[in-house]
Design a protein around this motif. Structure first.
Motif, PDB file in Angstrom:
ATOM      1  N   ILE B 167      34.749  17.050  33.031  1.00  0.00           N
ATOM      2  CA  ILE B 167      35.825  18.015  32.865  1.00  0.00           C
ATOM      3  C   ILE B 167      35.298  19.375  33.284  1.00  0.00           C
ATOM      4  CG2 ILE B 167      37.395  19.091  31.225  1.00  0.00           C
ATOM      5  CD1 ILE B 167      37.052  16.515  29.530  1.00  0.00           C
ATOM      6  N   MET B 168      35.920  19.961  34.286  1.00  0.00           N
ATOM      7  CA  MET B 168      35.450  21.253  34.782  1.00  0.00           C
ATOM      8  C   MET B 168      36.483  22.314  34.450  1.00  0.00           C
ATOM      9  SD  MET B 168      33.820  20.423  38.422  1.00  0.00           S
ATOM     10  CE  MET B 168      32.447  19.317  38.578  1.00  0.00           C
ATOM     11  N   ASP B 169      36.059  23.295  33.669  1.00  0.00           N
ATOM     12  CA  ASP B 169      36.967  24.351  33.232  1.00  0.00           C
ATOM     13  C   ASP B 169      36.700  25.603  34.061  1.00  0.00           C
ATOM     14  OD1 ASP B 169      38.755  25.897  31.896  1.00  0.00           O
ATOM     15  OD2 ASP B 169      37.520  26.150  30.106  1.00  0.00           O
ATOM     16  N   GLU B 170      37.584  25.923  34.950  1.00  0.00           N
ATOM     17  CA  GLU B 170      37.461  27.114  35.787  1.00  0.00           C
ATOM     18  C   GLU B 170      36.059  27.220  36.388  1.00  0.00           C
ATOM     19  OE1 GLU B 170      39.768  29.334  36.455  1.00  0.00           O
ATOM     20  OE2 GLU B 170      41.332  28.726  35.051  1.00  0.00           O
ATOM     21  N   PRO B 171      35.584  26.153  37.052  1.00  0.00           N
ATOM     22  CA  PRO B 171      34.188  26.204  37.491  1.00  0.00           C
ATOM     23  C   PRO B 171      33.945  27.234  38.587  1.00  0.00           C
ATOM     24  CG  PRO B 171      35.257  24.295  38.426  1.00  0.00           C
ATOM     25  CD  PRO B 171      36.250  24.922  37.490  1.00  0.00           C
ATOM     26  N   THR B 172      34.993  27.667  39.260  1.00  0.00           N
ATOM     27  CA  THR B 172      34.777  28.548  40.412  1.00  0.00           C
ATOM     28  C   THR B 172      35.077  30.000  40.095  1.00  0.00           C
ATOM     29  OG1 THR B 172      37.037  28.192  41.148  1.00  0.00           O
ATOM     30  CG2 THR B 172      35.366  26.721  42.039  1.00  0.00           C
ATOM     31  N   SER B 173      35.375  30.301  38.822  1.00  0.00           N
ATOM     32  CA  SER B 173      35.882  31.647  38.529  1.00  0.00           C
ATOM     33  C   SER B 173      34.886  32.737  38.871  1.00  0.00           C
ATOM     34  CB  SER B 173      36.319  31.741  37.070  1.00  0.00           C
ATOM     35  OG  SER B 173      35.212  31.517  36.235  1.00  0.00           O
ATOM     36  N   SER B 174      33.591  32.422  38.852  1.00  0.00           N
ATOM     37  CA  SER B 174      32.649  33.491  39.177  1.00  0.00           C
ATOM     38  C   SER B 174      31.837  33.176  40.434  1.00  0.00           C
ATOM     39  CB  SER B 174      31.731  33.743  37.977  1.00  0.00           C
ATOM     40  OG  SER B 174      31.301  32.513  37.443  1.00  0.00           O
ATOM     41  N   LEU B 175      32.370  32.323  41.278  1.00  0.00           N
ATOM     42  CA  LEU B 175      31.625  31.952  42.484  1.00  0.00           C
ATOM     43  C   LEU B 175      32.203  32.646  43.720  1.00  0.00           C
ATOM     44  CD1 LEU B 175      31.077  28.106  42.057  1.00  0.00           C
ATOM     45  CD2 LEU B 175      29.784  30.014  41.122  1.00  0.00           C
ATOM     46  N   GLY B 293      38.874  37.013  33.716  1.00  0.00           N
ATOM     47  CA  GLY B 293      37.720  37.146  34.597  1.00  0.00           C
ATOM     48  C   GLY B 293      38.002  37.935  35.856  1.00  0.00           C
ATOM     49  N   ALA B 294      39.202  38.559  35.953  1.00  0.00           N
ATOM     50  CA  ALA B 294      39.540  39.317  37.150  1.00  0.00           C
ATOM     51  C   ALA B 294      38.895  40.699  37.146  1.00  0.00           C
ATOM     52  CB  ALA B 294      41.057  39.443  37.288  1.00  0.00           C
ATOM     53  N   CYS B 473      42.604  41.233  40.831  1.00  0.00           N
ATOM     54  CA  CYS B 473      41.945  39.993  41.222  1.00  0.00           C
ATOM     55  C   CYS B 473      40.570  40.332  41.770  1.00  0.00           C
ATOM     56  CB  CYS B 473      42.785  39.252  42.262  1.00  0.00           C
ATOM     57  SG  CYS B 473      42.032  37.718  42.803  1.00  0.00           S
ATOM     58  N   ARG B 474      39.563  39.734  41.240  1.00  0.00           N
ATOM     59  CA  ARG B 474      38.186  39.965  41.672  1.00  0.00           C
ATOM     60  C   ARG B 474      37.837  41.447  41.766  1.00  0.00           C
ATOM     61  NH1 ARG B 474      36.015  35.048  45.125  1.00  0.00           N
ATOM     62  NH2 ARG B 474      37.555  33.514  44.539  1.00  0.00           N
ATOM     63  N   GLY B 475      38.179  42.195  40.734  1.00  0.00           N
ATOM     64  CA  GLY B 475      37.748  43.581  40.647  1.00  0.00           C
ATOM     65  C   GLY B 475      38.598  44.573  41.409  1.00  0.00           C
ATOM     66  N   GLU B 476      39.635  44.099  42.124  1.00  0.00           N
ATOM     67  CA  GLU B 476      40.465  45.036  42.869  1.00  0.00           C
ATOM     68  C   GLU B 476      41.918  44.908  42.431  1.00  0.00           C
ATOM     69  OE1 GLU B 476      39.817  44.825  47.053  1.00  0.00           O
ATOM     70  OE2 GLU B 476      37.794  45.659  46.807  1.00  0.00           O
TER      71      GLU B 476
END
Lengths: 348, 497
Positions: B167-175, B293-294, B473-476
């Protein structure tokens, strides 16, 4: 007065009463004056320690600073011919500078207070010994400072000046810690530094000030001790005093996690520790057991307090559970909103 | 690896006092299949995951694993049956090496003293790392791994227990993008080896790219399922929203006046390369939406001076604000009601009245001495103004319910009379009555000309309360929607980037 302080006061009265019953010399004017003198001397640096402990810090160099500032003070007035009031001020200034360095290392460099002040403990002890070439600093024949001696180690109406100084400083410390904005900031920073920062408190300034106050008060204590012993062996003078101060603060209700405690508590803690010392002497307990008695009493006291606050917490939680049912944090706001809306709609 | 593995949940319900987190939810997944699980913040995904992991027992419903029917699982049973998690928040032991992390709790030892057999551990771990094409070895220090590599480490750990369902929970949120692509490749590799993958993500393009099926949750219920060929962005968003947004909130028209806060090209530590630009006007409530995480909280912390600003500047009331100084921000009239009420907003052991007074102490004191009558006056005034339900303002704040605690935090900040108020998730975890009161207070403040920046992950709240909504989104800031263009679809489109 907090409930905790009240308990400590009762304990002091009970212990004092028992000692007085067994050995009436406890209440003799000479013994009382001597004990009062020691309470004054040890009380000064215990209050100093309390200012750091309330910020969730610790100051381990107190004993070494008492030795270092003591030898500096005696050297200044005996060998350098500096007038004693000026020497007093210089000693306090040196204490303040050392405190500022400790505070900045803790806040700006993010070092742990234990580590910073442990290094201080070692460094100042070494410097004190080097300063006198490991010799005893004292007053040679013909040196006499009648005014200084009267001010620092004299008595008025049989009351030692050390305990008067302690009382005055304790009163000021109580006011600063429990009645001023700065005092409130000390507690806020000690309890939750993050929330204090969010509240716009200058946490760095507050913590540095606590260390400065601590070592300035220790400087005062150093002068009193120097004039009390009249000769300072820099290798042993003030050894373990920091632990004594921490013990008094903990007995007085200060938490080493910070943000808790009262000056009344430390004062009572100091009094209890001195009565225990006195008790060892008066009751004919071998003086080698001195520390063991002190340690046991502190341990029992802290245990009792711990059990009592557990009991209080449980009672409080039980009360809360019956009156309010708090929402679990894990459930998200959106869910709550929708459920609430549905409920609101169904009611209308 | 095993194949033919199936797990199905049916009729799962879980209620908390006053809230139904899951309501009759079903989900099925078998070996060699990638199922995407999507839904808005708070749709029930996390609760469902916790049911699968055994940390929450459902009130009703059954879990069928390989034909065996269970009413609930314990964490140990879940693990024994091959259910493994790759969490969004990674917590590897950075003081240990790769092999020790993967085999934590299952260390290989030998000899009478149970000495660690580091070579055997490395031998066990190496094939898994090879399969994942991991750019690190068993002896490498975890502290040196990047976030993406730590993610791989978690996957390796899952595989080392012979996982049949990952089970992968938001695995890409910080990639980054390339790291994301590599991770998606690994997911495909798992699938080809017969492992079932439940992939939870807000990034719909990733779901489109890899999922065989998509299950959509909404408000704790199944909102529908998409089969191959139906998995398209617009259908997914439609199913995630799926309801009319009736205006439940009172909102007033707002004519733009002068700006109170200007955020110009600001980069925070979380997104050093991003440049956020945002203006809050006097008397408006500007919603700040975005996925978890944005970088919204990070932006607020930087503006308030808690964290440093890596680039750009903050203009408060027309004048540049000294960076990284909360004292300066408060002096300039800015306040931040933080997201973490208990850790950052309150001193729980302190009395309610002490808490409210804390930022206003200079005003409540004379010559550095706190005047306790003024303190109590403020506390009582706050109790009336915000309807704080407490037996005494001298009681510790810890005794209050979440909603009342939040009122205390608001009271604490409004006592300093700010001209700009930042509120971060102001109604998280509080009940509906308290929510309505919080909205009322915010609206009253805006009416008096205070600029309000409201960070919220609650879509309905953002749309209902805000005059305008900025999306991050992603800091912007990827867009600002004015009142007439506020739709959930519009916000989601900007938020997924």
């Amino acid at each position: 007065m907090h409930k905790k302080d009240l308990g400590l006061a009762v304990l002091i009265l009970v212990v004092g009463g028992v000692v007085a019953l067994i050995n009436p010399r406890f209440l003799s004017p000479i013994n009382l004056a001597n004990t009062a003198n020691l309470i004054g001397l040890f009380g000064l640096f215990s209050i100093a320690e309390a200012f750091v402990i309330v910020t969730a810090g610790i100051e381990l160099s107190v004993g070494s600073v008492i030795a270092l500032l003591g030898v500096i003070f005696i050297d200044l007035i005996v060998n350098q011919g500096v007038p004693w009031p000026l020497a007093f001020v210089i000693v306090l200034a040196v204490g303040g500078v050392l405190g500022a360095i400790h505070g900045l290392l803790v806040t700006k460099m993010r070092l742990q207070p234990f580590v910073v002040t442990l290094c201080g403990l070692l460094i100042y002890r070494g410097v004190a010994r080097f300063y006198t070439a490991d010799a005893t600093a004292g007053f040679s024949f013909g040196h006499s400072f009648p005014t200084l001696e009267w001010v620092v180690s004299g008595r008025s109406g049989g009351v030692p000046h050390s305990i008067i100084a302690f009382a005055v400083i304790a009163a000021i410390a109580w006011y600063v810690m429990h009645r001023t904005v700065f005092g409130r900031h000390l507690f806020a920073v000690g309890k939750n530094e993050e929330a204090a920062r969010f509240a716009g408190i200058n946490t760095t300034g507050t913590i540095v000030a606590a260390y400065v106050i601590c070592l300035v008060l220790t400087g005062i204590s150093a002068v009193f001790f120097g004039m009390y012993t009249r000769s300072i062996h820099p290798a042993s003078h003030g050894n373990f005093y920091e632990l004594y101060a921490i013990a008094a603060a903990v007995l007085g209700g200060f938490s080493l996690r910070g943000g808790e405690g009262s000056i009344v508590g430390v004062v009572l803690g100091v009094i209890l520790l001195q009565i225990l010392q006195n008790l060892v002497n008066l009751l004919g307990i071998p003086s080698s057991l001195n520390f063991a008695v002190m340690g046991s009493v502190i341990l029992i006291g802290v245990l009792a307090d711990n059990q009592f606050s557990h009991y209080r917490d449980r009672r409080r939680q039980a009360k809360m559970a019956s009156s309010l049912s708090e929402r679990p944090e894990s459930v998200s706001a959106m869910n709550l909103g929708l459920q609430g809306k549905r409920r609101a709609e169904s009611q209308t | 690896m095993s194949s033919g593995f199936t797990i199905s949940l049916s009729g799962i319900s879980k209620a908390y006092p006053g809230v139904v987190a899951l309501d009759d939810v079903s989900l099925a997944i078998s070996g060699g299949e990638i199922v995407g699980l999507i839904g808005e913040n708070g749709a029930g995904k996390s609760t469902l995951m916790k049911v699968l992991g055994g940390s929450i027992a459902p009130d009703r419903g059954t879990i069928v694993i390989d034909g065996e029917s269970l009413s609930s699982l314990t964490p140990a049973e879940a693990m024994a049956r091959g259910i493994a998690f790759v969490h969004q928040e990674l917590n590897p032991f950075t003081n240990l090496d790769v092999a020790a992390n993967i085999l934590l709790g299952r260390e290989i030892a030998r000899g009478p003293f149970r000495a660690l057999d580091r070579r055997a551990m490395a031998r066990t771990v190496q094939p898994i790392l090879d399969m994942l094409a991991a750019p690190f070895g068993p002896d490498d220090a975890v502290a040196d791994l990047s976030l993406a590599e730590q993610q791989l480490l978690e996957i390796a750990r899952a595989l080392s227990i012979d996982a049949r369902l990952v089970i992968m929970d938001e695995p890409t949120s910080s990639l980054t993008l390339s790291e994301t692509n590599r991770l998606l490749g690994v997911v495909g590799e798992l699938k080809s080896r017969g492992v079932a993958v439940l992939f939870i993500s807000h990034r719909l393009n990733e779901i489109e790219a890899i999922a065989d099926r998509v299950t959509v949750l909404r408000d704790g219920r199944n909102a529908g399922e998409l089969l191959p060929g139906e998995i398209r962005r617009d259908r997914m968003i439609g199913m995630m929203i799926g309801r009319d947004l009736d205006r439940f909130y009172e909102k007033r028209a707002h004519g733009r006046q002068e700006p109170v806060l200007e955020i110009r090209g600001v980069a925070t530590r979380a997104f050093p390369e991003a440049r956020a630009n945002l203006t809050v006007y006097k008397g408006e409530i500007l919603g700040l939406a975005g996925l978890v995480g944005a970088g919204r909280t990070e932006l607020a912390r930087a503006a308030f001076g808690i964290d440093p600003i890596l680039h750009g500047e903050i203009i408060l009331g027309g004048a540049p604000l000294k960076p990284n100084s909360v004292v300066a921000a408060i002096k300039g009239g800015m306040c931040l009601v933080p997201e973490d009420r208990k850790g950052q907003g309150l001193h729980l052991d302190f009395s309610i009245s002490d808490n409210i007074a804390l930022p206003s102490l200079p005003r409540l004191s004379r010559a550095g001495t706190v005047v306790s009558s003024r303190e109590l006056e403020l506390a009582e005034a706050s109790r009336r103004r915000f309807g704080i339900r407490a037996t005494s303002m001298r009681n510790p704040a810890a005794e209050l319910s979440g909603g009342n605690q939040q009122k205390v935090v608001l009271a604490k900040w409004l006592a300093v009379e700010p001209r700009l108020l930042i509120v971060d998730e102001p109604t998280r975890g509080i009940d509906v009555g308290a929510k309505a009161e919080v909205y009322r207070v915010l609206q009253a403040l805006a009416d008096r000309g205070v600029g309000i920046l409201m960070i919220s992950s609650d879509m309905e709240e953002v749309i209902g309360v805000s005059n305008r909504v900025a999306v991050m989104c992603r800091g912007e800031i990827t867009g600002v929607l004015s009142s007439d263009k506020l739709t959930e679809l519009g916000i989601l489109n900007l938020a997924v980037g």
